[in-house]
Design a protein around this motif. Structure first.
Motif, PDB file in Angstrom:
ATOM      1  N   ARG A   1      -9.092  11.428   2.526  1.00 14.20           N
ATOM      2  CA  ARG A   1      -8.030  12.238   3.131  1.00 14.20           C
ATOM      3  C   ARG A   1      -6.800  12.211   2.241  1.00 14.20           C
ATOM      4  NH1 ARG A   1      -5.162   8.191   5.074  1.00 14.20           N
ATOM      5  NH2 ARG A   1      -5.597   6.822   6.731  1.00 14.20           N
ATOM      6  N   TRP A   2      -6.074  13.300   2.291  1.00 17.26           N
ATOM      7  CA  TRP A   2      -4.888  13.463   1.450  1.00 17.26           C
ATOM      8  C   TRP A   2      -3.624  13.375   2.296  1.00 17.26           C
ATOM      9  CZ3 TRP A   2      -4.522  13.956  -3.812  1.00 17.26           C
ATOM     10  CH2 TRP A   2      -5.733  14.081  -4.504  1.00 17.26           C
ATOM     11  N   GLU A   3      -2.647  12.653   1.795  1.00 15.49           N
ATOM     12  CA  GLU A   3      -1.301  12.593   2.358  1.00 15.49           C
ATOM     13  C   GLU A   3      -0.353  12.866   1.199  1.00 15.49           C
ATOM     14  OE1 GLU A   3      -0.784   8.780   4.228  1.00 15.49           O
ATOM     15  OE2 GLU A   3      -2.316   9.186   5.737  1.00 15.49           O
ATOM     16  N   ASP A   4       0.144  14.098   1.139  1.00 12.74           N
ATOM     17  CA  ASP A   4       1.000  14.547   0.044  1.00 12.74           C
ATOM     18  C   ASP A   4       0.240  14.405  -1.274  1.00 12.74           C
ATOM     19  OD1 ASP A   4       3.309  15.679  -1.035  1.00 12.74           O
ATOM     20  OD2 ASP A   4       4.246  13.731  -1.370  1.00 12.74           O
ATOM     21  N   ASN A   5       0.713  13.566  -2.196  1.00 10.80           N
ATOM     22  CA  ASN A   5       0.049  13.424  -3.499  1.00 10.80           C
ATOM     23  C   ASN A   5      -0.793  12.141  -3.570  1.00 10.80           C
ATOM     24  OD1 ASN A   5       2.397  11.824  -3.535  1.00 10.80           O
ATOM     25  ND2 ASN A   5       2.419  11.810  -5.754  1.00 10.80           N
ATOM     26  N   ARG A   6      -1.194  11.617  -2.422  1.00  8.54           N
ATOM     27  CA  ARG A   6      -2.026  10.401  -2.368  1.00  8.54           C
ATOM     28  C   ARG A   6      -3.330  10.705  -1.630  1.00  8.54           C
ATOM     29  NH1 ARG A   6      -0.290   4.375  -0.568  1.00  8.54           N
ATOM     30  NH2 ARG A   6       0.341   4.408  -2.740  1.00  8.54           N
TER      31      ARG A   6
END
Length: 103
Positions: A42-47
Motif C-alpha cells: 500500500r502507498w501513503e504519499d511517497n512511501r
C-alpha cells in the motif's frame, strides 16, 4: 528487535516516474521469484509499505521514494537473516534495473 536491512538505490528519474515504475515493480519482481509472495502493498504519499512472504516467513518493510534515490528498509525474521546479504544484493540489482532510464 532486529535491525532492518537498508538498501539505497540512486536514480535520475524524478520522484513521480520512480513511483510509477515501483507501483508495478514489486508484484512483477515477486512473480519472478517462486518462493516470494506479496501479502500487502500500500502507498501513503511517497512511501510504499509492504509485507512479503518467503519460505513460509513474513518480512515487512517500506520503500521511500525521493527525487534522486529510493531507500528500501525491510525487517527480516531471524530465519531469513541468514540470507540478508543475498537479499540486499537482489534488492539492489532489481531496483537498479527498474530505475534505470531507458534510452
Amino acid at each position: 528487535m532486529t535491525k532492518p536491512l537498508v538498501v539505497s538505490i540512486p536514480h535520475s528519474l524524478g520522484r513521480e516516474e520512480a513511483m510509477r515504475r515501483l507501483k508495478t515493480g514489486l508484484s512483477r519482481a515477486a512473480s519472478s521469484v517462486p518462493v516470494l509472495s506479496v501479502d500487502e502493498e500500500r502507498w501513503e504519499d511517497n512511501r510504499m509499505i509492504f509485507r512479503v512472504r518467503a519460505l513460509g516467513q513474513a518480512a515487512a518493510g517500506h520503500v521511500d521514494v525521493a527525487d534522486d534515490h529510493v531507500q528500501v528498509e525491510v525487517v527480516l525474521p531471524w530465519l531469513l537473516q541468514r540470507f540478508a546479504e543475498a537479499a540486499q544484493a537482489a534488492i539492489r540489482s532489481r531496483g537498479q534495473l527498474l530505475l534505470t532510464k531507458k534510452s
